[in-house]
Write a protein that holds these residues in place. Structure first.
Motif, PDB file in Angstrom:
ATOM      1  N   VAL A  31       0.835  -1.201   0.000  1.00 24.91           N
ATOM      2  CA  VAL A  31       0.000   0.000   0.000  1.00 24.91           C
ATOM      3  C   VAL A  31       0.870   1.251   0.000  1.00 24.91           C
ATOM      4  N   GLY A  32       0.268   2.352  -0.454  1.00 20.42           N
ATOM      5  CA  GLY A  32       0.985   3.627  -0.465  1.00 20.42           C
ATOM      6  C   GLY A  32       0.891   4.290  -1.829  1.00 20.42           C
ATOM      7  N   LEU A  33       0.433   5.554  -1.840  1.00 15.77           N
ATOM      8  CA  LEU A  33       0.371   6.336  -3.078  1.00 15.77           C
ATOM      9  C   LEU A  33       0.973   7.709  -2.786  1.00 15.77           C
TER      10      LEU A  33
ATOM     11  N   PRO B 293      -2.720   5.614   3.424  1.00 19.81           N
ATOM     12  CA  PRO B 293      -2.959   4.204   3.074  1.00 19.81           C
ATOM     13  C   PRO B 293      -2.287   3.240   4.046  1.00 19.81           C
ATOM     14  N   GLU B 294      -1.078   3.602   4.549  1.00 20.24           N
ATOM     15  CA  GLU B 294      -0.314   2.709   5.423  1.00 20.24           C
ATOM     16  C   GLU B 294      -1.063   2.403   6.715  1.00 20.24           C
ATOM     17  N   LYS B 295      -1.981   3.285   7.099  1.00 20.57           N
ATOM     18  CA  LYS B 295      -2.777   3.055   8.310  1.00 20.57           C
ATOM     19  C   LYS B 295      -3.602   1.763   8.153  1.00 20.57           C
TER      20      LYS B 295
ATOM     21  N   GLY C 275       7.496  -2.056  -0.828  1.00 19.27           N
ATOM     22  CA  GLY C 275       6.342  -1.172  -0.859  1.00 19.27           C
ATOM     23  C   GLY C 275       5.718  -1.103  -2.252  1.00 19.27           C
ATOM     24  N   SER C 276       4.972  -0.017  -2.508  1.00 21.16           N
ATOM     25  CA  SER C 276       4.197   0.084  -3.748  1.00 21.16           C
ATOM     26  C   SER C 276       5.013   0.641  -4.911  1.00 21.16           C
ATOM     27  N   ALA C 277       6.269   1.018  -4.649  1.00 17.83           N
ATOM     28  CA  ALA C 277       7.237   1.432  -5.675  1.00 17.83           C
ATOM     29  C   ALA C 277       6.640   2.329  -6.764  1.00 17.83           C
TER      30      ALA C 277
HETATM   31  P1  NAD Z   1       9.531   0.587  -2.041  1.00 21.12           P
HETATM   32  O1  NAD Z   1       9.832  -0.755  -1.463  1.00 21.12           O
HETATM   33  O2  NAD Z   1       8.183   0.758  -2.621  1.00 21.12           O
HETATM   34  O3  NAD Z   1      10.626   0.939  -3.157  1.00 21.12           O
HETATM   35  C1  NAD Z   1      12.018   1.112  -2.861  1.00 21.12           C
HETATM   36  C2  NAD Z   1      12.838   0.892  -4.151  1.00 21.12           C
HETATM   37  O4  NAD Z   1      12.865  -0.510  -4.456  1.00 21.12           O
HETATM   38  C3  NAD Z   1      12.242   1.579  -5.367  1.00 21.12           C
HETATM   39  O5  NAD Z   1      13.292   2.043  -6.191  1.00 21.12           O
HETATM   40  C4  NAD Z   1      11.495   0.498  -6.086  1.00 21.12           C
HETATM   41  O6  NAD Z   1      11.402   0.669  -7.494  1.00 21.12           O
HETATM   42  C5  NAD Z   1      12.318  -0.749  -5.745  1.00 21.12           C
HETATM   43  N1  NAD Z   1      11.447  -1.939  -5.651  1.00 21.12           N
HETATM   44  C6  NAD Z   1      10.591  -2.224  -4.644  1.00 21.12           C
HETATM   45  N2  NAD Z   1       9.957  -3.364  -4.909  1.00 21.12           N
HETATM   46  C7  NAD Z   1      10.404  -3.807  -6.094  1.00 21.12           C
HETATM   47  C8  NAD Z   1      10.092  -4.931  -6.904  1.00 21.12           C
HETATM   48  N3  NAD Z   1       9.179  -5.855  -6.542  1.00 21.12           N
HETATM   49  N4  NAD Z   1      10.740  -5.079  -8.079  1.00 21.12           N
HETATM   50  C9  NAD Z   1      11.663  -4.184  -8.460  1.00 21.12           C
HETATM   51  N5  NAD Z   1      12.000  -3.101  -7.742  1.00 21.12           N
HETATM   52  C10 NAD Z   1      11.370  -2.898  -6.573  1.00 21.12           C
HETATM   53  O7  NAD Z   1       9.762   1.657  -0.865  1.00 21.12           O
HETATM   54  P2  NAD Z   1       9.498   3.239  -0.846  1.00 21.12           P
HETATM   55  O8  NAD Z   1       9.822   3.824  -2.178  1.00 21.12           O
HETATM   56  O9  NAD Z   1      10.175   3.713   0.358  1.00 21.12           O
HETATM   57  O10 NAD Z   1       7.931   3.375  -0.576  1.00 21.12           O
HETATM   58  C11 NAD Z   1       6.958   3.595  -1.614  1.00 21.12           C
HETATM   59  C12 NAD Z   1       5.558   3.546  -0.985  1.00 21.12           C
HETATM   60  O11 NAD Z   1       5.336   2.228  -0.451  1.00 21.12           O
HETATM   61  C13 NAD Z   1       5.389   4.499   0.197  1.00 21.12           C
HETATM   62  O12 NAD Z   1       4.071   5.012   0.137  1.00 21.12           O
HETATM   63  C14 NAD Z   1       5.558   3.620   1.419  1.00 21.12           C
HETATM   64  O13 NAD Z   1       4.886   4.095   2.553  1.00 21.12           O
HETATM   65  C15 NAD Z   1       4.945   2.323   0.935  1.00 21.12           C
HETATM   66  N6  NAD Z   1       5.441   1.100   1.619  1.00 21.12           N
HETATM   67  C16 NAD Z   1       4.514   0.141   1.843  1.00 21.12           C
HETATM   68  C17 NAD Z   1       4.913  -1.056   2.401  1.00 21.12           C
HETATM   69  C18 NAD Z   1       3.869  -2.124   2.580  1.00 21.12           C
HETATM   70  O14 NAD Z   1       2.800  -2.015   2.016  1.00 21.12           O
HETATM   71  N7  NAD Z   1       4.156  -3.178   3.300  1.00 21.12           N
HETATM   72  C19 NAD Z   1       6.259  -1.281   2.726  1.00 21.12           C
HETATM   73  C20 NAD Z   1       7.192  -0.281   2.458  1.00 21.12           C
HETATM   74  C21 NAD Z   1       6.763   0.918   1.886  1.00 21.12           C
END
Ligand code: NAD
Length: 360
Positions: free
Chosen positions: A74-76, A88-90, A286-288
């Protein structure tokens, strides 16, 4: 067997990787003759858009009715500057609470095909295969009193680290049960040379160990454990520790494996009336938003979460092994996404999902 699973794709690449994970779950159920009853729900940013809140009542109802939940992420970015309770993280914190999951399992495994993407030297990291079991609902992150009070030089921040015997015993039992099905070794991590909570932790873990005479137990102080994870990661089988130590050590463990896109996680609670263990399964990432919508995301963390779901919630070890073996075959074949293949033509998210299904 009936496999009742709630699917929460979430936002960004969460939806893309979950699509592939569901394909794999359906394929493995078909192959082994299980009945997959999959429902889908809303969580995170998409839920805010459609219902006004990150964790709709309907999602709570579906999660309680299912045996296990498979989540994307989740996360936008559009919610980056809103109040924490409206983000969304909530929804993620809420669903963990609803499901009563108290043990976070983070498998750390290095694959031969990816050994060069580990930051450690190959000979150190090769053959690493451990699970870090982190207590998820107690300790410093939840203890009271907490807060900031006073002014000027006397302004003071307070947090409280607290554990009860019952909390320590249930997470320890989970670790010993897991070890029984693996290499039969538990390492309990604490800071018992300084902290009373850790002294109680160690005492209770030793008592629980007496129920598992076939499993070997050792203890490490958390600072030494942080060192041993990079010096000799192969020595670990199951690591069990409290919330904050686990938070830090599991991220250290995560980088041993290479890409963040590879990592599954499982959060487990108690047994449901159906006999399955309540569980929430999700990739660590996360939602990347930087790669969302481009069919580029690595779905293997989400697919590995399917293997964890089959094994931990439903006790289906052969099915989980089939998913893990298929993932390894796909990694060896080189049909991998761009995060694992900086040069040459990478595979898309959907192609990797398809390749895993074919390998199963
Ligand atoms: P992120 O994990 O989404 O991304 C970090 C980096 O890793 C980015 O460059 C991304 O492109 C890369 N990456 C992540 N997953 C990948 C995959 N499956 N394949 C290839 N590359 C990948 O972390 P962030 O950028 O810090 O956070 C983005 C959003 O996600 C924020 O809104 C954050 O709050 C949320 N988030 C959610 C969770 C969850 O739902 N459990 C965990 C972490 C972050």
């Amino acid at each position: 067997m009936k496999i009742n699973v709630l699917i929460l794709p979430g936002d960004g690449i969460g939806a893309e990787v979950t699509r592939e994970a569901v394909r794999v779950l359906t394929r493995v159920c078909d192959k082994f003759g299980h009945q997959a009853n999959l429902t889908e729900g809303l969580l995170g940013g998409i839920a805010i858009h459609k219902t006004g809140g990150p964790l709709p009542e309907e999602t709570v109802r579906l999660a309680l009715a299912a045996d296990a939940t498979l989540m994307g992420a989740v996360g936008l970015p559009e919610f980056d500057n809103v109040a924490p309770e409206k983000r969304p993280e909530k929804g993620l914190l809420g669903i963990r609470k609803v499901l009563g999951v108290y043990a976070n399992l983070r498998p750390v495994k290095t694959y031969k095909a990816l050994i060069d993407s580990s930051p450690l030297k190959n000979h150190l990291v090769e053959g690493t295969d451990m699970i870090i079991v982190r207590e998820l609902t107690g300790g410093l992150y939840y203890g009271t009193p907490r807060g900031i009070s006073g002014e000027g030089d006397q302004e003071r921040g307070v947090n409280t680290m607290t554990y009860t015997r019952a909390e320590i015993a249930r997470i320890s039992r989970m670790a010993f049960h897991l070890a029984r099905n693996r290499r039969k070794k538990v390492t309990s991590v604490d800071k018992s040379n300084v902290l009373e909570t850790s002294q109680l932790w160690r005492k209770v873990v030793v008592e629980v160990a007496a129920e598992f005479p076939d499993v070997q137990l050792d203890h490490l102080l958390v600072d030494n454990c942080a060192m041993q994870l990079v010096l000799n990661p192969r020595r670990f089988d199951v690591v069990v520790t409290e919330n904050m130590f686990g938070d830090i050590l599991s991220d250290e463990g995560a980088v041993l494996a290479g890409s963040i896109g590879m990592l599954p996680s499982a959060s487990i609670g108690d047994r449901k009336p159906s006999g399955a263990w309540a569980g929430l399964y999700e990739p660590v990432h996360g939602s990347a938003p930087d790669i969302a919508g481009q069919n580029k995301a690595n779905p293997l963390g989400a697919i590995g979460s399917v293997a964890a779901l089959l094994e931990y919630s439903f006790g289906l070890k052969e099915e989980a092994a089939a998913v893990n073996a298929a993932m390894e075959a796909v990694l060896n074949s080189g049909r991998v996404t761009a995060d694992l293949k900086p040069a040459g033509a990478p595979a898309t998210t959907a192609e990797v999902g398809q390749a895993v299904c074919e390998a199963i």
